[in-house]
Scaffold this active site. Structure first.
Site, PDB file in Angstrom:
ATOM      1  N   GLU A  65      29.383 -25.459  20.214  1.00 34.29           N
ATOM      2  CA  GLU A  65      28.359 -26.275  19.548  1.00 34.29           C
ATOM      3  C   GLU A  65      28.269 -27.675  20.143  1.00 34.29           C
ATOM      4  O   GLU A  65      27.182 -28.247  20.258  1.00 34.29           O
ATOM      5  CB  GLU A  65      28.628 -26.356  18.041  1.00 34.29           C
ATOM      6  CG  GLU A  65      28.425 -25.036  17.296  1.00 34.29           C
ATOM      7  CD  GLU A  65      29.647 -24.140  17.285  1.00 34.29           C
ATOM      8  OE1 GLU A  65      30.646 -24.462  17.966  1.00 34.29           O
ATOM      9  OE2 GLU A  65      29.618 -23.112  16.579  1.00 34.29           O
ATOM     10  N   HIS A 134      32.067 -21.872   4.760  1.00 31.70           N
ATOM     11  CA  HIS A 134      30.805 -21.188   5.058  1.00 31.70           C
ATOM     12  C   HIS A 134      29.830 -21.266   3.889  1.00 31.70           C
ATOM     13  O   HIS A 134      28.959 -20.411   3.750  1.00 31.70           O
ATOM     14  CB  HIS A 134      31.054 -19.707   5.404  1.00 31.70           C
ATOM     15  CG  HIS A 134      31.845 -19.502   6.657  1.00 31.70           C
ATOM     16  ND1 HIS A 134      33.203 -19.686   6.704  1.00 31.70           N
ATOM     17  CD2 HIS A 134      31.461 -19.154   7.912  1.00 31.70           C
ATOM     18  CE1 HIS A 134      33.638 -19.433   7.940  1.00 31.70           C
ATOM     19  NE2 HIS A 134      32.594 -19.125   8.692  1.00 31.70           N
TER      20      HIS A 134
END
Lengths: 339, 329
Positions: A65, A134
Site C-alpha cells: 500500500e 477489519h
C-alpha cells in the site's frame, strides 16, 4: 411501488459504472489496488472494468500500500488521475505516510503549483464480526488531517455522483464506502442503499450535505450506514408523534456546516450518529459546529450515538452492543426529552 | 561513456554553485542564533541539512536528465535541486520563508517543489520512492518521454517504503532509477551498525534488476553508471539501482556537534573534497583552463549572491496566506 424507468443499482455497481464512464472519456483515469482486476474488487466496485479497459488501466498491485498509494501521488502530479483502492480502511496503518504526508500535503508544499487529482477509495464499517482490524470507520482520523477531501455515500445515487466528482477534482479525495451498504450479499446489505441511479454520468457536489427527511422536533445528523439507522429511528419516532429531520453529511471535508446549523436552528435539538469512535471525532465536530456558532438555538444538550472508545470486538453480541442502531437513537431522544 | 567537455564544465559549475550556496546558507543560518542556538531564530529558521561533499552524485546523475525528467529528493535536497535546474532565486526565497519562494513559504528547505522542472521532495525517509515510481508509471502509461530518479540516503534502504517501491518498479518494468547517496551516516548511526550488508547495490538482485556501487565519490564514475541506468530506463528496459559512496562534509543538520564521528574522520574527508579534485582533473586533462575555471567559480558565486539577495529582499508572506493552497485552485 416500482416506478417506470427505475434502475436500481447497488453502491458497488454504481461506483464501477462511474469509473467506467469517466475512463471512456478521460484517458488519464486508471485504477490500481489489490484484487481490483479480474476479481473486480473484494467489494465489487471494480467489477467488469478489466474486461473493458484491460490490465494496463485496471492494475492489480502487489500488497504494497505504501508503494502504490505513493505511486498514485507521483502519477497524479504527473498528469494522471489515479483511482486507488485501500481494501480496508483499517490498513491505513501500513501506508499513512503516503496518504497524509504526501497525498494530503503536496499541493500545499508546492504553493498550489501542483495538482494531486487522485481518489483513494476505501471500505469502512463493521457489523459482521470481522474483528478489530477489519471493521473500523476512522472517519474522524482522515477528516482531521488537512489536505484531503473526504466523502462517504449512504446510497447508490450519491455513490455514483460522488465518484464522478472525485475523479474530476484536482485535489485528493478519500472516498469511504461502507461495506454494509455495498450490495454484497455476503456482507448483509442495507436495502435502503440500493436506489435508482441514472444511466448517464452526473456529479454529486462534494461538500454539500442533504436533508434526507424533513422534520421539526429533532435533527439527526449522520453519514454512511448511520443515515439508514437514523431514518429507521425517525420512522419509529414518527409513530410516537415526534418529527425527526435527518441530515446526510455526504461529505466530511469540506463539511457543510450551514446545512447542519440551519436544520438545528429549525428543530432546536441535535443527535449525531457515528459508527466511528466517540471521542475526538466526527460527532464532537458536528456538535461544535452548532454550539460555537449559536448555542441559543438549542433547546436541549446534544446527544451522540457513536462507537465507544474500545477496539472493535469480535463476538457478535459484543460488537452489536457497541454499534449504533435505531433503538439507541430513539433512546437518545428519550433521554433528551427527559432531561 | 564519458562526459563531454561541455558536460564536464556543467558538472563542475553545478558542484561549485551548490557548494557556494550551502556555504552561504550556513553563514546566514547562524545569524540571530548566537550566542544561544535556537533553531527558531534568524533569517533562516528551522532545521537545515546541507549537502557539502555530496555534489558529485547530483551532477553525475542530473547531467543525463532534462527538465521533463522527474526527480524526487530528500530532506537534504539543495545539490540535487540545483543540478536539476530548480529556480535558484525561488529556492533561496523558499528557504528564507519568503512570499517569492517556490511555494510562498509553505514548504521550507525540506519541501522544495518546482513543477517546471519536475522536482519534488519528501522530508520523510524513503518516501520519495513512491511518487518517483508513480511518475515513471505515468510516463509509461502515457507513452510520454522521461524517466524518474529518486535520490535517497543509505539509511532509506532499510525502510519498508523502499522495498515496496523497488519491487513495484521492477514488476512493472518502469523507467525508474534509484540513486542511493551513501554518506555512511544516518544522523549519528553508522551504516555498518544499521545495515546488514556493506553494499546496498547487492539488494538489486532481490528485485531482479541491475545494481552498481560507485566508490570514491567520483563524478566521472557516477556519470558513467547513471548514464547506463538512465539509458536503460529510457529504452524501456526497466529500473536500476545505484549506490554511491559519498561524503557528508557537514553535520546531519546545522548545529550537529558530530560527536559520533571517529577522531580524524572529518579531516580525512576534507582531504578528499570532490571539488578541488575535479578542478585538478579538469586542468590535468586539459578540459578546462585556469581562466575558465576561475570564470565558472566567479559566475557561480555571483549566481548564489544574486539568489540570496533576492531572498533577503523579498517580502515575508502575508500570515493569512497560510490558509490558502490547501486544495487545488
Amino acid at each position: 411501488m416500482t416506478k417506470s424507468n427505475e434502475r436500481k443499482l447497488t453502491i458497488a455497481r454504481s461506483m464501477a459504472e462511474a469509473v467506467a464512464q469517466e475512463m471512456r472519456v478521460d484517458p488519464s483515469v486508471f485504477v490500481m489496488g489489490e484484487d481490483i482486476g479480474p476479481l473486480g474488487g473484494v467489494y465489487g466496485n471494480t467489477r467488469g472494468l478489466i474486461e473493458e479497459f484491460g490490465a494496463e488501466r485496471i492494475r492489480d498491485t502487489p500488497i504494497s500500500e505504501t508503494a502504490f498509494i505513493g505511486a498514485a501521488v507521483g502519477a497524479a502530479q504527473d498528469g494522471m488521475r489515479p483511482v486507488v483502492e485501500l481494501m480496508f480502511v483499517d490498513f491505513f496503518g501500513v501506508c499513512f505516510d503516503a496518504i497524509y504526508n504526501l497525498m494530503a500535503k503536496n499541493i500545499y508544499f508546492s504553493g498550489g503549483n501542483l495538482k494531486v487529482p487522485m481518489v483513494l477509495m476505501t471500505s469502512t464499517g463493521g457489523g459482521y464480526s470481522d474483528g478489530g482490524q477489519h471493521s473500523q470507520c476512522v472517519y474522524g482520523t482522515f477528516a482531521h488531517l488537512p489536505g484531503m477531501k473526504v466523502v462517504a455515500p449512504s446510497n447508490a445515487y450519491d455513490a455514483k455522483g460522488l465518484m464522478t466528482a472525485a475523479m474530476r477534482d484536482d485535489s485528493p479525495v478519500v472516498y469511504m464506502y461502507h461495506k454494509g451498504l455495498q450490495g454484497m450479499g455476503w456482507l448483509g446489505t442495507e436495502a435502503g442503499a440500493t436506489v435508482h441511479v441514472p444511466e448517464e454520468s452526473y456529479t454529486v457536489e462534494i461538500g454539500k450535505a442533504k436533508v434526507v427527511r424533513q422534520g421539526k422536533d429533532v435533527t439527526i445528523v449522520s453519514l454512511g450506514m448511520g443515515v439508514h439507522n437514523a431514518l429507521k429511528a425517525a420512522k419509529t419516532l414518527e409513530g410516537q408523534g415526534v418529527s425527526a429531520e435527518v441530515v446526510d453529511l455526504v461529505s466530511l471535508v469540506p463539511l457543510d456546516r450551514e446545512t447542519i446549523r440551519a436544520s438545528v436552528a429549525k428543530t432546536g435539538r441535535l443527535i449525531v450518529v457515528d459508527e466511528d469512535y466517540m471521542s475526538y471525532g466526527v460527532s464532537g465536530e458536528i456538535i461544535a459546529s452548532v454550539t460555537e456558532h449559536d448555542i441559543s438555538v438549542l433547546k436541549a444538550a446534544p446527544k451522540r450515538v457513536a462507537f465507544p472508545d474500545v477496539p472493535i470486538p469480535f463476538a457478535r453480541v459484543m460488537e452489536q452492543y457497541c454499534l449504533p442502531n435505531p433503538d439507541k437513537i430513539v433512546a437518545a431522544w428519550d433521554e433528551m426529552k427527559a432531561a | 561513456m564519458s562526459p563531454t567537455r561541455d558536460e564536464q564544465h556543467w558538472m563542475y559549475r553545478n558542484m561549485v554553485t551548490s557548494r557556494r550556496f550551502e556555504e552561504t546558507i550556513a553563514k546566514i543560518y547562524f545569524e540571530g542564533k548566537t550566542p544561544v542556538f535556537n533553531m527558531a531564530n534568524g533569517p533562516i529558521p528551522g532545521e537545515m541539512h546541507l549537502s557539502d561533499g555530496q555534489e558529485p552524485v547530483a551532477v553525475g546523475v542530473c547531467a543525463h536528465l532534462t527538465p521533463e525528467d522527474v526527480v524526487t529528493a530528500t530532506h537534504r535536497p539543495h545539490h540535487q535541486a540545483i543540478a536539476k535546474g530548480v529556480d535558484l532565486d525561488k529556492m533561496a526565497a523558499e528557504i528564507f520563508g519568503k512570499t517569492t519562494g517556490l511555494s510562498g513559504g509553505r514548504g521550507g528547505h525540506m519541501h522544495i517543489f518546482d513543477p517546471d522542472v519536475n522536482f519534488a521532495c519528501s522530508g520523510i525517509i524513503a518516501q520519495g520512492m513512491g511518487p518517483a515510481v508513480g511518475a515513471a508509471l505515468s510516463r509509461k502509461m502515457q507513452g510520454k518521454p522521461g524517466v524518474a530518479v529518486a535520490f535517497l540516503g543509505e539509511g532509506a534502504v532499510n525502510q519498508g517504503a523502499w522495498h515496496e517501491a523497488m519491487n513495484l518498479a521492477a514488476v512493472w518494468k518502469l523507467p525508474f532509477v534509484c540513486v542511493i547517496e551513501d554518506n555512511a551516516w544516518g544522523i549519528s548511526v553508522a551504516k555498518s551498525t544499521a545495515t546488514s550488508i556493506a553494499n546496498n547495490a547487492d539488494r538489486a538482485a532481490a528485485y531482479g534488476i541491475p545494481g552498481t556501487r560507485i566508490e570514491g565519490n567520483d563524478p566521472y564514475a557516477i556519470y558513467e553508471a547513471a548514464g547506463a541506468a538512465i539509458a536503460r530506463a529510457r529504452a524501456g528496459e526497466g529500473p536500476s539501482l545505484i549506490e554511491v559512496e559519498t561524503y557528508r562534509l557537514a553535520g546531519h543538520f546545522m548545529g550537529d556537534a558530530e560527536g559520533y564521528r571517529p577522531e580524524g574522520e572529518k579531516d580525512a574527508l576534507f582531504e578528499k573534497d570532490p571539488i578541488p579534485k575535479m578542478r585538478a582533473k579538469l586542468l590535468a586533462d586539459g578540459v578546462a583552463s585556469e581562466a575558465e575555471l576561475d570564470a565558472i567559480e566567479a559566475e557561480s558565486a555571483a549566481r548564489v549572491e544574486a539568489a540570496i539577495k533576492f531572498a533577503r529582499e523579498s517580502a515575508d508572506p502575508a500570515p493569512e496566506d497560510a490558509l490558502t493552497a490547501v486544495f487545488a485552485a
